[in-house]
Every structure is written in structure tokens, then in C-alpha cells.
Design an enzyme around this catalytic site. Structure first.
Site, PDB file in Angstrom:
ATOM      1  N   LYS A   1       0.838  -1.192   0.000  1.00 45.77           N
ATOM      2  CA  LYS A   1       0.000   0.000   0.000  1.00 45.77           C
ATOM      3  C   LYS A   1       0.875   1.244   0.000  1.00 45.77           C
ATOM      4  O   LYS A   1       1.821   1.347   0.790  1.00 45.77           O
ATOM      5  CB  LYS A   1      -0.909  -0.026   1.232  1.00 45.77           C
ATOM      6  CG  LYS A   1      -1.944   1.091   1.297  1.00 45.77           C
ATOM      7  CD  LYS A   1      -2.840   0.901   2.515  1.00 45.77           C
ATOM      8  CE  LYS A   1      -3.950   1.933   2.599  1.00 45.77           C
ATOM      9  NZ  LYS A   1      -4.831   1.694   3.764  1.00 45.77           N
TER      10      LYS A   1
ATOM     11  N   SER B   1      -9.531   1.618   2.774  1.00 37.57           N
ATOM     12  CA  SER B   1      -8.685   2.356   1.863  1.00 37.57           C
ATOM     13  C   SER B   1      -7.639   1.502   1.140  1.00 37.57           C
ATOM     14  O   SER B   1      -7.001   1.970   0.199  1.00 37.57           O
ATOM     15  CB  SER B   1      -7.952   3.463   2.649  1.00 37.57           C
ATOM     16  OG  SER B   1      -7.132   2.910   3.681  1.00 37.57           O
TER      17      SER B   1
ATOM     18  N   SER C   1     -10.017  -0.685   6.929  1.00 34.80           N
ATOM     19  CA  SER C   1      -9.408  -0.475   5.616  1.00 34.80           C
ATOM     20  C   SER C   1      -8.638  -1.661   5.055  1.00 34.80           C
ATOM     21  O   SER C   1      -8.237  -1.627   3.889  1.00 34.80           O
ATOM     22  CB  SER C   1      -8.497   0.757   5.652  1.00 34.80           C
ATOM     23  OG  SER C   1      -9.260   1.935   5.742  1.00 34.80           O
TER      24      SER C   1
END
Length: 575
Positions: A167, A242, A266
Site C-alpha cells: 500500500k 482504503s 481499511s
């Protein structure tokens, strides 16, 4: 707080910091803000004695973190920016799981270079998913060659040759982290974040920086700067957020392992949306150093992969202090340790063998026989999509049929959870990004900018009160495990499948609510409590969209989650 007061505060902040505040947009949030603050004060008056202290963060584990000195990765070459989203890819053929790949690499049935080229080809073919902000093909090829030589020499790490998506919220050596935003101006990182460094030291090959919701402040990964992440099951639906790029990359076979972060769900929300497995570990068991924060008291770092066994293997490498049984399970799954030599509880061993296809479904069932699983009281779940309701009921039937014992327990009230989560996240996120909000507001996406602006108007006293309420929530969940018979909690992952791109509200049953509120309904409680939570794909809706369930354990109970999760996967396949 009245709208008039809010308008005056917005004007005062604008004058004080010489920035332009979108007062009209802020006012649209006033009603929600007023409602949350009023609800908070009411709940505190009803629920909390004066001596209840604030939480600020879940209580850390007593075990000190284990310090490691991973092998330093090679310097990072210039990263190739991933192309913008353009069309609609179809769902690729079933990707290879991490454990399958680890065993194939160790047995010489596949080389690290062959695996990497397969992944890079998928990335090229699936670029319209927009799963990556940057791809690192040259460095990845160099690392794959080194990992292959280590495999030949018999000195390879447990994860040698495994392609990893990271990420774009954490330090990758030599890469300038974007955080999915144009408001960051970060230099190239001097070293990997510790969680990544451990995976790289074990042999992972970093293929790219995964796309995400800007600054991790959202649940859809609809990024205004780098384009929306698209769901591999249906490119017109969100991938969740996310950590949407990490989940989409796994589901499409663009990586075999991924790193994500989780503040209100997330990791688990995109895992459920895309049909992969995601673990939010116990608070404090994975280092957050080198990771851009969103909310200091709610943030977690965790692994994502296709199967529970894959996540268990990643977990034993990246955790600050993996237990000996967690390490033994990982070595057994990788094929490095024969099952009879692995020092494991028998139920965990049976679940692992079944997950590997080396034991029957009956043995998988025996791994959860007698397991006492708590489900919430009537009304706590609220409205569920019909497909989620059906999957939820089926999972319970499968567990009961395997001999597990399901009990109903009193979960902390959802109203407490909603109020605490909203106020804590708003206040802490604004504190983290306040300088960016003042110095370059026009470089922030409109949704994130508005949320950060709202955080300017939350009184400090209400933040502390929210942390007191959060203490009650956390202690309420922990008390469920005080009964020695309760070993795990079971709740749905999401109340509905992945919504369409661009949706701001979603209808669940007969109720309509904001997308972000619906999608965090069952995940945010466990950021507040700090308890480990694992999302497992458990079915799909009539349109083929994934539906997942969430297993929750006591603090430090990741091994029990893996045991139940591996067994459940087999039961779902057989049942």
C-alpha cells in the site's frame, strides 16, 4: 454546535491561518456533526461514571516487540507510474495462492523469475483495474533473480520469490511515498518500513505501490488524483478502501501477498469487497513505524492474501513478536517443517492439513468441534442485504454442523461505537494532516479536504469524551472473552456487497445510509477494541459479488483465528 457557531468558527479559522475554507460545504456537515455531538453527550450521561478514563489507544500487549535486523534491500530504481484506468478487464483465471507458490518454488516446479513474469504480465493485462500507483518491474526482476539463486543454494527465506504489493502509505526504500495524494512531498525513503523490511528479508519481491483512498481517509479507493481502483469482479463497483489497490491486486493475480493498513476497516472492507482474506491484527503486534498515520489510536498494519493459510504465513514473518506456535504453523504451511514435527495444538494442525488438501473435510470439521463462538444480540447487526443474510446464516449452520457451539452475547451498543469512531477519527486525522490542510489545501481531493476541515471544529473536550466512550466499547468487547467458554466472535464483514463506483448512499434492506457508515458498521468496533479480526470470503450475491464474514479473537488470539478460518474455508468448499 449550531450552524451559526460553525460558520463563525470556519470564518475565524480562515482568517487565522489565511486559508480558504469552503464554508458552504462545511455547513452541509453541520447537521451530522450536531447529531454526533448531541448523541455523544447523551451516551456519556447515560453510560459512563465520572471515573471512566479515556482510552487513547487499546492496552498494549505485555510481550515486548521482538527487534529484528533484516537484510537491507537494494536501492530502488526509478519507479514506473502505473497507467490511468481506461477500460473494463474481465476477472482473470483463478490466481495462484501464496502457499501453493511457496511450495512450488521450494520444490523447483517453478522459478522465481517465471512467477514474477506471470505476475507482471497480469499487471499489464489488468492495468485498467488501476490497482497500482507505481510498478517496479526492473527492481522486481533483479530481486527475483537473487531469490532464485538463494532457492538453488538452499539458503532462501520462507517467502523467497513471492510477489508483494505494498500500500502506497508506507516507506519503500528508494521510492517517494505518495499516500495516494498530491499533498505529500516526501523524499525517497531511506529504508523500508519495518513490516515491509521483514517480508523483504524473508524473500518477498516488491512489484509495486498499491493505489488507495487518498491519505487512507475513505472506504471506496475512489482516488481523485490517481484514478479509482476498480473491483476485479465488476469494474463498475468499488474495490473497497482504503487498501483497495492491495485487495484488487490479489483478486486479479497481480500479486500473491499484500500489505494494508486498517483504521476503521481499511484492510477488511476491501478484502470483503474483492473476495480475499484480510487480517487486522491485535493493536501493537505489528510496527507502524514508517507508515503514514491517519489516526494514531486506531491505526493497524496487516497482511492480505487469497487464503487464510497465506495470511498465517505472512503474519509469522511480519509480526513484531510472533509466538512459537505461529512460527511453527508458518513453517509447516511452507513445507519446511513436517506436520508431525510442528509444535501445534492438534486442532490447529488438523485445520492446516485440511487447508493444504492433506486432510479430509471431516478433519477440518473436527478442528472447530467444541469451539464456542459468540454472535451478537438481536438488533445489533441492523439491516442486512438479503445475500449477506443468507451467507451469514449458512456460515452459522456449517459451524453448528461441525460441532461448534454458537452462543448469543451482549455486544457493546452500536450507538456508542458510531459516536466514538466518528469523533476520534475526525480529530486525529486533522491533527495528523493539519499542516497540509493549511499549506496546500487545493492539492487535497474534495472529500478528504472536507473531512479534514470538519476536524478543525471539534472541541478538545468532546475528543476526550469520545475516548472515554471508546474505553467502554473496548472493555465491553474484552469482557466477552472473560467467559472461558467464548473463544471467538462471529459477525458479517459488510452489511452489503461492494456498491457501485460513485455511490454516496446505499440501501441495505429497507434503510438507506451513507456508504462510509454502512461499510464500517462491523469493522470499526474492532479498531476501537484493538482485538484481532479476520475477514474470510464466504459466498457471493446473485451478481457474483463476494460476501464475507469476520472472525474476531481475544487480544493476541491470531492463531485461533487462523485455525477457525482455515477450517471454515474447507467447510464452505465442501458444504
Amino acid at each position: 454546535m449550531s450552524r451559526e457557531v460553525l460558520r463563525e468558527l470556519a470564518s475565524a479559522v480562515a482568517r487565522l491561518h489565511r486559508v480558504r475554507i469552503h464554508v458552504e460545504q462545511v455547513e452541509r456537515w453541520a447537521e451530522r456533526l450536531e447529531e454526533s455531538l448531541a448523541e455523544l453527550e447523551l451516551l456519556l450521561g447515560l453510560a459512563l461514571p465520572d471515573e471512566m478514563p479515556p482510552a487513547f489507544e487499546p492496552a498494549p500487549l505485555a510481550t515486548p516487540p521482538q527487534r529484528v535486523s533484516p537484510q537491507a534491500p537494494s536501492p530502488h530504481p526509478a519507479a514506473a507510474r502505473a497507467p490511468e484506468a481506461a477500460g473494463q478487464p474481465g476477472l482473470p483465471a483463478e490466481p495462484l495462492s501464496l502457499v501453493q507458490a511457496v511450495r512450488a518454488l521450494r520444490q523447483g516446479r517453478m522459478s522465481a523469475e517465471e512467477l514474477l513474469e506471470r505476475v507482471l504480465a497480469r499487471i499489464e493485462d489488468s492495468r485498467d483495474l488501476n490497482a497500482f500507483i507505481a510498478v517496479f518491474p526492473d527492481e522486481a526482476r533483479q530481486q527475483a533473480r537473487l531469490r532464485q539463486q538463494e532457492l538453488k543454494d538452499g539458503r532462501a527465506g520462507l517467502l523467497a520469490g513471492i510477489p508483494l504489493a505494498v500500500k502506497d502509505l508506507m516507506h519503500i526504500q528508494g521510492y517517494a511515498m505518495t499516500g495516494g495524494s498530491r499533498a505529500l512531498d516526501s523524499p525517497p525513503a531511506a529504508e523500508d518500513a519495518p513490516a515491509l523490511a521483514r517480508l523483504r528479508a524473508a524473500g518477498c519481491v516488491v512489484v509495486g505501490a498499491a493505489n488507495l483512498h487518498e491519505l487512507a481517509y475513505g472506504v471506496t479507493s475512489e482516488n481523485p488524483h490517481f484514478g479509482p481502483v476498480r473491483n476485479p469482479r465488476d469494474p463498475e463497483r468499488v474495490a473497497g478502501g482504503s487498501s483497495g489497490g492491495s485487495a484488487a491486486a490479489l483478486a486479479a493475480g497481480l500479486a500473491l501477498a499484500a500489505l494494508g493498513t486498517d483504521t476503521g476497516g481499511s484492510i477488511r472492507i476491501p478484502a470483503a469487497c474483492c473476495g480475499v482474506v484480510g487480517l487486522k491484527p491485535t493493536f501493537g503486534r505489528v510496527s507502524r513505524r514508517g507508515v503514514l498515520p491517519l489516526s494514531w489510536s486506531l491505526d493497524h498494519v496487516g497482511p492480505m492474501a487469497l487464503r487464510v493459510a497465506d495470511v498465517a504465513l505472512l503474519w509469522a514473518v511480519m509480526a513484531d513478536s510472533p509466538g512459537p506456535e505461529e512460527a511453527a504453523l508458518a513453517r509447516m504451511l511452507a513445507g519446511e517443517l513436517p506436520p508431525h514435527q510442528a509444535t501445534l495444538p492438534d486442532a490447529v494442525r488438523r485445520a492446516a492439513l485440511a487447508a493444504l488438501g492433506e486432510a479430509s473435510a471431516e478433519q477440518a470439521a473436527s478442528a472447530v468441534t467444541g469451539l464456542r463462538v459468540a454472535v451478537p444480540q438481536a438488533g445489533w447487526l441492523g439491516s442486512l442485504d438479503e445475500s449477506v443474510q443468507q451467507v451469514w446464516e449458512r456460515v452459522q449452520r456449517l459451524l453448528l454442523g461441525a460441532g461448534a457451539r454458537l452462543v448469543t452475547a451482549e455486544f457493546p451498543p452500536m450507538a456508542y461505537i458510531r459516536a466514538a469512531q466518528f469523533l476520534i477519527l475526525q480529530a486525529e486525522a486533522t491533527a495528523v494532516h493539519r499542516t497540509r490542510l493549511y499549506s496546500c489545501p487545493d492539492r487535497l481531493g474534495p472529500d478528504v479536504r472536507l473531512r479534514l476541515e470538519i476536524g478543525e471544529f471539534l472541541p478538545a473536550a468532546d475528543y476526550v469524551q469520545a475516548q472515554r466512550l471508546r474505553r467502554m466499547v473496548a472493555e465491553g468487547f474484552r469482557r466477552l472473552f472473560d467467559d472461558p467458554g467464548v473463544e471467538l466472535l462471529l459477525v458479517p464483514a459488510l452489511p452489503m456487497p461492494a456498491p457501485p463506483l460513485g455511490a454516496r448512499t446505499v440501501r441495505v434492506g429497507s434503510a438507506s445510509e451513507p456508504v462510509h457508515r454502512a461499510m464500517t458498521r462491523f469493522t470499526a468496533p474492532f479498531n476501537q477494541s484493538g482485538l484481532p479480526a479476520l475477514v474470510v470470503p464466504a459466498g457471493q450475491d446473485p451478481q457474483g459479488m463476494p460476501v464475507g464474514v469476520q472472525l474476531v479473537g481475544p487480544a493476541g488470539g491470531e492463531l485461533e483465528l487462523f485455525r477457525a478460518g482455515m477450517a471454515l474455508e474447507v467447510l464452505l468448499q465442501q458444504g
